[in-house]
Scaffold this motif. Structure first.
Motif, PDB file in Angstrom:
ATOM      1  N   GLU A  88       6.745  -8.002  -4.683  1.00 11.81           N
ATOM      2  CA  GLU A  88       6.456  -6.730  -4.024  1.00 11.81           C
ATOM      3  C   GLU A  88       5.093  -6.169  -4.417  1.00 11.81           C
ATOM      4  O   GLU A  88       4.593  -5.252  -3.755  1.00 11.81           O
ATOM      5  N   ASP A  89       4.508  -6.690  -5.469  1.00 14.53           N
ATOM      6  CA  ASP A  89       3.184  -6.226  -5.891  1.00 14.53           C
ATOM      7  C   ASP A  89       2.059  -6.947  -5.158  1.00 14.53           C
ATOM      8  O   ASP A  89       0.881  -6.611  -5.341  1.00 14.53           O
ATOM      9  N   THR A  90       2.382  -7.933  -4.354  1.00 19.11           N
ATOM     10  CA  THR A  90       1.370  -8.639  -3.576  1.00 19.11           C
ATOM     11  C   THR A  90       0.679  -7.673  -2.620  1.00 19.11           C
ATOM     12  O   THR A  90       1.322  -7.002  -1.820  1.00 19.11           O
ATOM     13  N   ALA A  91      -0.648  -7.584  -2.738  1.00 18.29           N
ATOM     14  CA  ALA A  91      -1.415  -6.642  -1.927  1.00 18.29           C
ATOM     15  C   ALA A  91      -2.889  -6.802  -2.254  1.00 18.29           C
ATOM     16  O   ALA A  91      -3.262  -7.507  -3.199  1.00 18.29           O
ATOM     17  N   THR A  92      -3.717  -6.127  -1.464  1.00 19.35           N
ATOM     18  CA  THR A  92      -5.117  -5.966  -1.829  1.00 19.35           C
ATOM     19  C   THR A  92      -5.225  -4.696  -2.653  1.00 19.35           C
ATOM     20  O   THR A  92      -4.746  -3.637  -2.219  1.00 19.35           O
ATOM     21  N   TYR A  93      -5.843  -4.798  -3.795  1.00 17.20           N
ATOM     22  CA  TYR A  93      -5.961  -3.672  -4.715  1.00 17.20           C
ATOM     23  C   TYR A  93      -7.388  -3.126  -4.669  1.00 17.20           C
ATOM     24  O   TYR A  93      -8.361  -3.894  -4.720  1.00 17.20           O
ATOM     25  N   TYR A  94      -7.472  -1.815  -4.583  1.00 18.88           N
ATOM     26  CA  TYR A  94      -8.751  -1.137  -4.464  1.00 18.88           C
ATOM     27  C   TYR A  94      -8.956  -0.176  -5.625  1.00 18.88           C
ATOM     28  O   TYR A  94      -8.063   0.611  -5.957  1.00 18.88           O
ATOM     29  N   CYS A  95     -10.128  -0.235  -6.199  1.00 22.05           N
ATOM     30  CA  CYS A  95     -10.537   0.728  -7.204  1.00 22.05           C
ATOM     31  C   CYS A  95     -11.148   1.932  -6.492  1.00 22.05           C
ATOM     32  O   CYS A  95     -11.752   1.787  -5.426  1.00 22.05           O
ATOM     33  N   ALA A  96     -10.993   3.106  -7.075  1.00 16.92           N
ATOM     34  CA  ALA A  96     -11.531   4.299  -6.434  1.00 16.92           C
ATOM     35  C   ALA A  96     -11.986   5.332  -7.454  1.00 16.92           C
ATOM     36  O   ALA A  96     -11.454   5.400  -8.560  1.00 16.92           O
ATOM     37  N   HIS A  97     -12.958   6.110  -7.042  1.00 18.10           N
ATOM     38  CA  HIS A  97     -13.211   7.375  -7.711  1.00 18.10           C
ATOM     39  C   HIS A  97     -12.338   8.391  -6.988  1.00 18.10           C
ATOM     40  O   HIS A  97     -12.348   8.457  -5.757  1.00 18.10           O
ATOM     41  N   VAL A  98     -11.577   9.153  -7.751  1.00 18.85           N
ATOM     42  CA  VAL A  98     -10.638  10.084  -7.148  1.00 18.85           C
ATOM     43  C   VAL A  98     -10.946  11.509  -7.574  1.00 18.85           C
ATOM     44  O   VAL A  98     -11.696  11.752  -8.525  1.00 18.85           O
ATOM     45  N   SER A  99     -10.345  12.433  -6.861  1.00 16.05           N
ATOM     46  CA  SER A  99     -10.498  13.839  -7.205  1.00 16.05           C
ATOM     47  C   SER A  99      -9.934  14.100  -8.597  1.00 16.05           C
ATOM     48  O   SER A  99      -8.838  13.643  -8.921  1.00 16.05           O
ATOM     49  N   CYS A 100     -10.684  14.817  -9.400  1.00 17.85           N
ATOM     50  CA  CYS A 100     -10.205  15.160 -10.730  1.00 17.85           C
ATOM     51  C   CYS A 100      -9.194  16.306 -10.676  1.00 17.85           C
ATOM     52  O   CYS A 100      -8.591  16.632 -11.705  1.00 17.85           O
ATOM     53  N   LEU A 101      -8.997  16.892  -9.517  1.00 22.23           N
ATOM     54  CA  LEU A 101      -8.005  17.961  -9.385  1.00 22.23           C
ATOM     55  C   LEU A 101      -6.592  17.398  -9.304  1.00 22.23           C
ATOM     56  O   LEU A 101      -5.665  17.969  -9.875  1.00 22.23           O
ATOM     57  N   ASP A 102      -6.439  16.273  -8.599  1.00 20.09           N
ATOM     58  CA  ASP A 102      -5.088  15.727  -8.473  1.00 20.09           C
ATOM     59  C   ASP A 102      -4.959  14.303  -8.984  1.00 20.09           C
ATOM     60  O   ASP A 102      -3.854  13.780  -9.100  1.00 20.09           O
TER      61      ASP A 102
END
Length: 119
Positions: A88-102
């Motif tokens: 179930e973990d098979t996928a394309t994984y993406y790194c991101a910069h995310v909002s520091c608020l949430d």
């Protein structure tokens, strides 16, 4: 322009482990908040993990206890340690910069790295 590049994806047997890495290049500063997302062909993109500061982390219920997000402020990198992988973990994984608020809302993403877990 800041760019994110993921590495560390690949194929693994169920029960195995992988460690994903993400490098930020271009004009950067050290106070980004980081996240990891994934998407498979049959599912919508989902947030897997996020980290705000050095120790405020969040995880999807499906990966809690198996995945660990971390960051290296010196290298300006983020990591996702994935243990006890399932199909179930098979996928394309993406790194991101995310909002520091949430710690979830993405501001920028990399191109992705494929993770395939075989049964």
């Amino acid at each position: 322009q800041v760019q994110l590049v993921e590495s560390g994806g690949g194929s693994v047997q169920a029960g195995g482990s992988l460690r994903l890495s993400c490098t930020a290049s271009g004009p950067t500063y050290l106070n980004y908040c980081w996240g990891w997302f994934r998407q498979s062909p049959r599912k919508e993109r989902e947030s897997v993990a996020g980290i705000v500061g050095d120790d405020k982390v969040n995880y999807a219920d499906s990966v809690k206890g198996r995945f660990t997000i971390s960051r290296d402020n010196v290298k300006n990198m983020a990591y996702l340690q994935m243990n006890n992988l399932t199909t179930e973990d098979t996928a394309t994984y993406y790194c991101a910069h995310v909002s520091c608020l949430d710690g979830v809302s993405p501001n920028r993403m990399g191109q992705g790295t494929q993770v395939t877990v075989a049964s």
